[in-house]
Scaffold this active site. Sequence first.
Site, mmCIF file in Angstrom:
data_model
loop_
_atom_site.group_PDB
_atom_site.id
_atom_site.type_symbol
_atom_site.label_atom_id
_atom_site.label_comp_id
_atom_site.label_asym_id
_atom_site.label_seq_id
_atom_site.Cartn_x
_atom_site.Cartn_y
_atom_site.Cartn_z
ATOM 1 C CG HIS A 75 -2.190 -0.800 0.983
ATOM 2 N ND1 HIS A 75 -3.117 -0.505 -0.010
ATOM 3 C CD2 HIS A 75 -2.660 -1.901 1.619
ATOM 4 C CE1 HIS A 75 -4.106 -1.391 0.036
ATOM 5 N NE2 HIS A 75 -3.848 -2.250 1.003
ATOM 6 C CE1 TYR B 37 3.598 -1.039 -3.063
ATOM 7 C CE2 TYR B 37 1.827 0.556 -3.238
ATOM 8 C CZ TYR B 37 2.269 -0.749 -3.318
ATOM 9 O OH TYR B 37 1.404 -1.750 -3.654
ATOM 10 C CG ASP C 147 -2.366 5.112 -3.116
ATOM 11 O OD1 ASP C 147 -1.480 4.287 -3.402
ATOM 12 O OD2 ASP C 147 -3.286 4.857 -2.326
#
Length: 380
Positions: free
Chosen positions: A129, A133, A159
């Site tokens: 998630h 990262y 994201d």
Amino acid sequence: MSGPLTGLTVVEIAGLGPAPFAGMLLADLGATVVRVDRPGEPGLIADPRHDLLNRGKLSIAVDLKDPRGAAVVLALAAAADVLVEGFRPGVAERLGIGPADCHAVNSRLVYGRMTGWGQDGPRARTAGHDLTYLAATGVLHAIGPADGAPVPPLNLLGDYGGGGMLLAAGVLAALWQAGRGGPGQVVDAAIVDGTALLATQLFGLLHGGLWQDRRGANLLDGGAPFYGVYPTADGRHLAVGPIEPRFYAEFVERLGGLGTEPPDQYDVTRWPRLRALIAERIASRTRDEWVAVFAGSDACVAPVLSLGEAPDDPHLAARDVFVESYGVRQPAPAPRFSATPAGPPASPPPRPGEHSETVLARWSIPDGAALLRDGIVVQD
């Protein structure tokens, strides 16, 4: 539809986070985005109408585990400019909708792949998630207080900044090449790649000895007392960022001064004393009182607004940074274009399969009636 991407057709295979965000960016700017949902699969948000990442899109619900479902996706890809997916490496190929399958029906297609770890490497096929990262890139280590653990910056940095934005930029770059006679190609967008890229300047400063590899010790990480957040008398907060000496001078003047012998702005050894002086002054008034004091100045000070307060900020309101569409107040499409402006979000987030019959008809998908009858495609 309006915007610079009007006429562009995008197929988005439903997923979470960065790939839908990239699809939203393209839809906001005028592209026709067909989202391929899976029948009966619950989304991250219980009510799909609240998932603003899907605004302005059409939805067709397709059983991708059935070969006839894969054939529907290939028929859409044949008439599209772009396809984006966010599967783990190898999944799209197993479903029969991988790059080779899609390029067999449309050699000019730009095939965008969104993953956390990338298409190769030791972790490529493992889950992750945003937080994991960021951790691997060194970026998470740099965020947070000096005397505490690293702080997750929501999921905005990985994201959306390092992931969805990078995918959208890669797709547009590949479209430019295809538009000049080049072939369609695969865009491998990974959150670890994009997050590391966002930190390029920090790595340069680190190499040059201008950045300490620890939290709360640098100019932009809260280490500098003139670049941080301070509590006000009413328990709210004020963001302070006058880095340049002339801006700092105006900040101190409007603050009412910092005593007869305040520490020099860039004397690192006296930063703790300077921080205490600034904190004491700011704690003497409420947030909104300070907003009035610093109004119209170059002191680089702003109130820390909540999500609920932000749309009513006078500057943001004047620029229509937030708009109300179909009864929902939300961020407006960005950036802005002088000749081909994008309008407000065109339509609300659809229910999965809300436009299945429309998509089958508009794209002339063969045997549409049979696909609906057999449950391969589902109309909500």
